[in-house]
Design an enzyme around this catalytic site. Sequence first.
Site, PDB file in Angstrom:
ATOM      1  N   SER A  85       0.798  -1.235   0.000  1.00 29.74           N
ATOM      2  CA  SER A  85       0.000   0.000   0.000  1.00 29.74           C
ATOM      3  C   SER A  85       0.825   1.276   0.000  1.00 29.74           C
ATOM      4  CB  SER A  85      -0.952   0.012   1.203  1.00 29.74           C
ATOM      5  OG  SER A  85      -2.031  -0.864   0.985  1.00 29.74           O
TER       6      SER A  85
ATOM      7  N   SER B 157      -6.064   2.976   4.711  1.00 34.47           N
ATOM      8  CA  SER B 157      -5.505   2.313   3.528  1.00 34.47           C
ATOM      9  C   SER B 157      -6.605   1.572   2.772  1.00 34.47           C
ATOM     10  CB  SER B 157      -4.392   1.336   3.937  1.00 34.47           C
ATOM     11  OG  SER B 157      -3.536   1.060   2.858  1.00 34.47           O
TER      12      SER B 157
ATOM     13  N   LYS C 183       0.023   3.623  -2.688  1.00 37.72           N
ATOM     14  CA  LYS C 183      -1.037   4.628  -2.562  1.00 37.72           C
ATOM     15  C   LYS C 183      -0.467   6.048  -2.484  1.00 37.72           C
ATOM     16  CE  LYS C 183      -4.689   1.798  -0.390  1.00 37.72           C
ATOM     17  NZ  LYS C 183      -4.099   0.467  -0.221  1.00 37.72           N
TER      18      LYS C 183
END
Length: 406
Positions: free
Chosen positions: A95, A153, A98
């Site tokens: 993640s 997340s 991101k």
Amino acid sequence: MTAVAVASAALLTTSATAPAFADDKPGKPKQPKPPAGMSTVGGARLGQPGTQVNLDRGAPVLPKKVSGRSWIVTDAESGEVLAAHNAHWRLPPASTMKMLFADTVLPKFPKEQQHLVKDTELLDVGAGSSLVGVKEDHNYSVHDLWLGVFLRSGNDAVHVLSHMNGGIDKTVDDMQKHAEELQALDTNVVSPDGYDAKGQVSSAYDLTLFARSGMQKKDFREYAATATAKFPGEGSGKNRDSFDIQNTNRLLTGADGVTPYDGIAGVKNGSTTNAGTTFTGVAERGGKVLLVTVMNPDSDEHMAVYKETARLLDWGFAADGKVAPVGELVAPVGTDKGNSSAKGAPAPAKSKAAAAKQRAAAEEESSGIGIALAVTGAVLALIGAGVFLVNRRWPLPELVRRLPRR
């Protein structure tokens, strides 16, 4: 094909092959070894396997309890790389991808814009994904969705924003182009949320570029530094419920037995089966701002990625002025420095219109440069020569602003 596409394709060909394995630790499964030759963007030393550091007299030694397959310690303002370990090793990012998603998409929609979620926007969220709790047939503000991305997340929030942006494929394409503009040539984007996907890779070096670019945006900084928030639940209008969400960055919140890091101001953590744990953090002490990225620690220590990041941050602050840099974070294409600093890789081709658009965007975002970051109830004064998280040679205005106390 543009020069950057050629460079990216070449890197993918040479680096995405299966690494060699060696049983380096008794009782441990065989661990992969980094490629013998990696990208030299930012300097030749960064393309060499193993730890790279230049310790001057009186400099502290690097911490021993750091097991990340790849890590990097950088001065966020000057861009100097203070120390690195396999900085350009192309690994699954989880993640932390991101950060690139947010840096690419966040400027496109006003925070107050409302969006009614369709069921089709949630159908392609990967099984076992981290979720914030977005529901179909419910309205959410863009602000709500970004809280879901940064704090929880939430892959569901990522997918809704991606569909608002024209779809998953378009968003992936936008992210890849932005990575190339940043000269993050180790990165191959397959999914916008960092969910494990074949061929999806980045590097500690590239993740640091994403964080550095993102932290120049006021909204990005505020979301990254937010510890807790309310998120809309079921219902509508005055009868709509809400629930508490907390940032998954344990160095910010102190959750799960991790000691909060003094001066932490973000940025993003990640964890998947293929990536292990990953983390990029930014912190300030005594006017010095550091960025540290750690990828996939090979340690049984509880919450190792956070503790190893904290040790590297401690080292970086203690080593200030006592180490010579081993490389640098390159500037984006379209800046004077960005057209010449990617050592070992050609500068990406860029149209005049695209360059003008990027300069305009940089000027628009520059109102947040040289700011103070508000973190868990304290204002961190991040004022350095009028410029924050930007190499001094970049042609950006000198502005200093403070965020409101949380």
